[in-house]
Design a protein around this motif. Structure first.
Motif, PDB file in Angstrom:
ATOM      1  N   GLY A 196       3.316  -5.486  -0.920  1.00  0.00           N
ATOM      2  CA  GLY A 196       3.762  -4.673   0.203  1.00  0.00           C
ATOM      3  C   GLY A 196       4.660  -5.457   1.127  1.00  0.00           C
ATOM      4  N   ALA A 197       4.980  -4.856   2.266  1.00  0.00           N
ATOM      5  CA  ALA A 197       5.876  -5.502   3.218  1.00  0.00           C
ATOM      6  C   ALA A 197       5.275  -6.778   3.786  1.00  0.00           C
ATOM      7  CB  ALA A 197       6.222  -4.532   4.345  1.00  0.00           C
ATOM      8  N   THR A 228       0.125   7.069   1.968  1.00  0.00           N
ATOM      9  CA  THR A 228       0.182   6.236   3.171  1.00  0.00           C
ATOM     10  C   THR A 228      -0.686   6.754   4.304  1.00  0.00           C
ATOM     11  OG1 THR A 228       2.135   7.436   3.974  1.00  0.00           O
ATOM     12  CG2 THR A 228       2.511   5.471   2.622  1.00  0.00           C
ATOM     13  N   ARG A 233      13.025  -2.017  -0.306  1.00  0.00           N
ATOM     14  CA  ARG A 233      12.567  -2.764   0.862  1.00  0.00           C
ATOM     15  C   ARG A 233      13.662  -2.908   1.909  1.00  0.00           C
ATOM     16  NH1 ARG A 233       9.098  -7.894  -1.557  1.00  0.00           N
ATOM     17  NH2 ARG A 233       7.146  -6.780  -1.930  1.00  0.00           N
ATOM     18  N   GLU A 282       9.989   2.276   2.413  1.00  0.00           N
ATOM     19  CA  GLU A 282       9.135   2.682   1.311  1.00  0.00           C
ATOM     20  C   GLU A 282       9.530   4.076   0.820  1.00  0.00           C
ATOM     21  OE1 GLU A 282       4.962   2.485   1.828  1.00  0.00           O
ATOM     22  OE2 GLU A 282       4.930   0.352   2.325  1.00  0.00           O
ATOM     23  N   GLN A 290       8.127   7.358  -0.984  1.00  0.00           N
ATOM     24  CA  GLN A 290       6.811   7.954  -1.194  1.00  0.00           C
ATOM     25  C   GLN A 290       6.539   8.160  -2.685  1.00  0.00           C
ATOM     26  OE1 GLN A 290       4.810   8.093   1.352  1.00  0.00           O
ATOM     27  NE2 GLN A 290       6.470   7.427   2.688  1.00  0.00           N
ATOM     28  N   ARG A 300      -4.363  -0.969   2.989  1.00  0.00           N
ATOM     29  CA  ARG A 300      -4.182  -1.038   1.536  1.00  0.00           C
ATOM     30  C   ARG A 300      -5.415  -0.614   0.748  1.00  0.00           C
ATOM     31  NH1 ARG A 300      -0.317  -6.397   0.746  1.00  0.00           N
ATOM     32  NH2 ARG A 300       1.316  -5.679   2.193  1.00  0.00           N
ATOM     33  N   ASP A 328       3.312   4.043  -6.886  1.00  0.00           N
ATOM     34  CA  ASP A 328       3.242   3.739  -5.454  1.00  0.00           C
ATOM     35  C   ASP A 328       3.741   2.328  -5.172  1.00  0.00           C
ATOM     36  OD1 ASP A 328       2.477   4.341  -2.732  1.00  0.00           O
ATOM     37  OD2 ASP A 328       0.767   3.000  -3.024  1.00  0.00           O
ATOM     38  N   GLY A 337       7.465   2.239  -5.387  1.00  0.00           N
ATOM     39  CA  GLY A 337       8.060   2.804  -4.180  1.00  0.00           C
ATOM     40  C   GLY A 337       8.078   1.842  -3.007  1.00  0.00           C
ATOM     41  N   ARG A 338       7.135   0.898  -2.991  1.00  0.00           N
ATOM     42  CA  ARG A 338       7.092  -0.080  -1.897  1.00  0.00           C
ATOM     43  C   ARG A 338       8.178  -1.146  -2.016  1.00  0.00           C
ATOM     44  NH1 ARG A 338       0.671  -1.757  -1.853  1.00  0.00           N
ATOM     45  NH2 ARG A 338      -0.147   0.279  -2.503  1.00  0.00           N
ATOM     46  N   SER A 347       2.135  11.519  -0.910  1.00  0.00           N
ATOM     47  CA  SER A 347       2.080  10.205  -0.276  1.00  0.00           C
ATOM     48  C   SER A 347       0.644   9.716  -0.189  1.00  0.00           C
ATOM     49  CB  SER A 347       2.687  10.274   1.133  1.00  0.00           C
ATOM     50  OG  SER A 347       2.519   9.053   1.816  1.00  0.00           O
TER      51      SER A 347
END
Length: 332
Positions: free
Chosen positions: A28-29, A186, A302, A305, A307, A57, A294, A297-298, A184
């Protein structure tokens, strides 16, 4: 394929799912190591990393596992009940019906949590299933795959138009909904995820109950009756399973496209036509596919994100076109 080979294949699929879960926690970020992720559970200190793992997460990963399993099982059961290779909760309008019911609950009753509007999702999914099957059964030939697909597409378009109109009436109120409607993970939180889990568990158990009768139905209604299959009871149980699984999955992740259509076909590639094995493979492959979508998509755009519903739509559309054009999958 021998039992040992099939068992080994299921173990490999389980390992792939475990890898997808681990990657969903780590990628992830916010970069983190495996040690940091483990420490968030064993030695929680309240740091940013610990909070990201526990409150962002982990719920996202669990939601992906549950939604992927539910969509995949629902698609497999639908394809078995209708003997239609194009059946799936997205294509036949089940997701759209559940989505419309949820947005009506959000707007009219101010319901804001998945555990609150999951009941409306069940109602919308049930209405969609009855409407699409009834419409697709009209005319000569009964409920053919093409007629069901057309009826589902028409119903989904109608529900989508109404949903969009309602959403546009109040941009502030439906800010969260606009992210959710594309599919999504998220917005998931751990309380809502665990609140939805019992419905998916019951739907999965019912799906397993109808696995053996689905093998008989695959040979035709007449032969299934000869073998002692109670068609009305099996179809009622199967429909109940689909409504529970698809409704709960839409409530937790939104109307994610193509997972319920694609995964059962991939499962048949490994398992053959035995629905007991198809359901087992689908239960492993569905979450794996959704989690990797998913994760993709992350990282693909960058720091923004994409979905998960958009990723699965891009990946699933070519497969759908293949199914439509390939005569070998015209019947199951």
């Amino acid at each position: 394929m021998t039992g040992a080979v099939r068992g080994t294949g299921l173990l490999v699929a389980g390992a792939a799912l475990a890898l997808a879960c681990a990657a969903s926690i780590l990628v992830g970020a916010h970069a983190m190591s495996a040690d940091q992720a483990i420490a968030a559970f064993t030695d929680f200190t309240g740091s940013d990393t610990d909070r990201i793992v526990r409150y962002i997460r982990l719920p996202r990963t669990v939601a992906g596992v549950l939604a992927g399993l539910a969509f995949a099982l629902a698609g497999a059961v639908m394809q078995g009940l209708t003997r239609n290779p194009l059946a799936g909760p997205g294509l036949l309008g089940i997701n759209a019906g559940a989505s419309l019911a949820i947005v009506l609950a959000m707007g009219g009753l101010s319901v804001a949590t998945p555990t609150g509007y999951v009941w409306f999702a069940f109602l919308g999914a049930a209405v969609a299933a009855v409407f699409v099957y009834t419409l697709g059964s009209l005319g000569f030939g009964g409920a053919t795959p093409v007629k069901l697909a057309l009826a589902g597409a028409a119903f989904a378009a109608l529900c989508g138009a109404i949903t969009t109109a309602i959403t546009l009436l109040d941009r502030t109120k439906f800010e969260n909904f606009r992210f959710w409607v594309v599919g999504s993970l998220t917005r998931a939180d751990i309380e809502s995820v665990w609140g939805i889990t019992p419905f998916i568990a019951v739907g999965a158990v019912v799906a397993v109950m109808v696995a053996r009768p689905l093998n008989a139905i695959a040979m035709g209604d007449d032969l299934a009756r000869t073998l002692g299959t109670r068609l009305v009871a099996v179809r009622a149980l199967g429909a109940t399973s689909v409504v529970l699984l698809a409704g709960a999955a839409v409530a937790i992740a939104g109307p994610v496209a193509f997972v319920g259509l694609v995964v059962p076909h991939i499962a048949r590639f490994f398992a053959g036509q035995d629905y007991r094995l198809v359901l087992a493979w689908s239960a492993l492959l569905g979450p794996t596919l959704l989690l990797f979508a998913d994760i993709l998509g992350r990282i693909v755009a960058r720091p923004v994100e994409i979905q998960v519903g958009i990723v699965t739509a891009f990946a699933g559309a070519p497969f759908f076109l293949y199914l439509v054009r390939n005569r070998k999958v015209a019947t199951l």
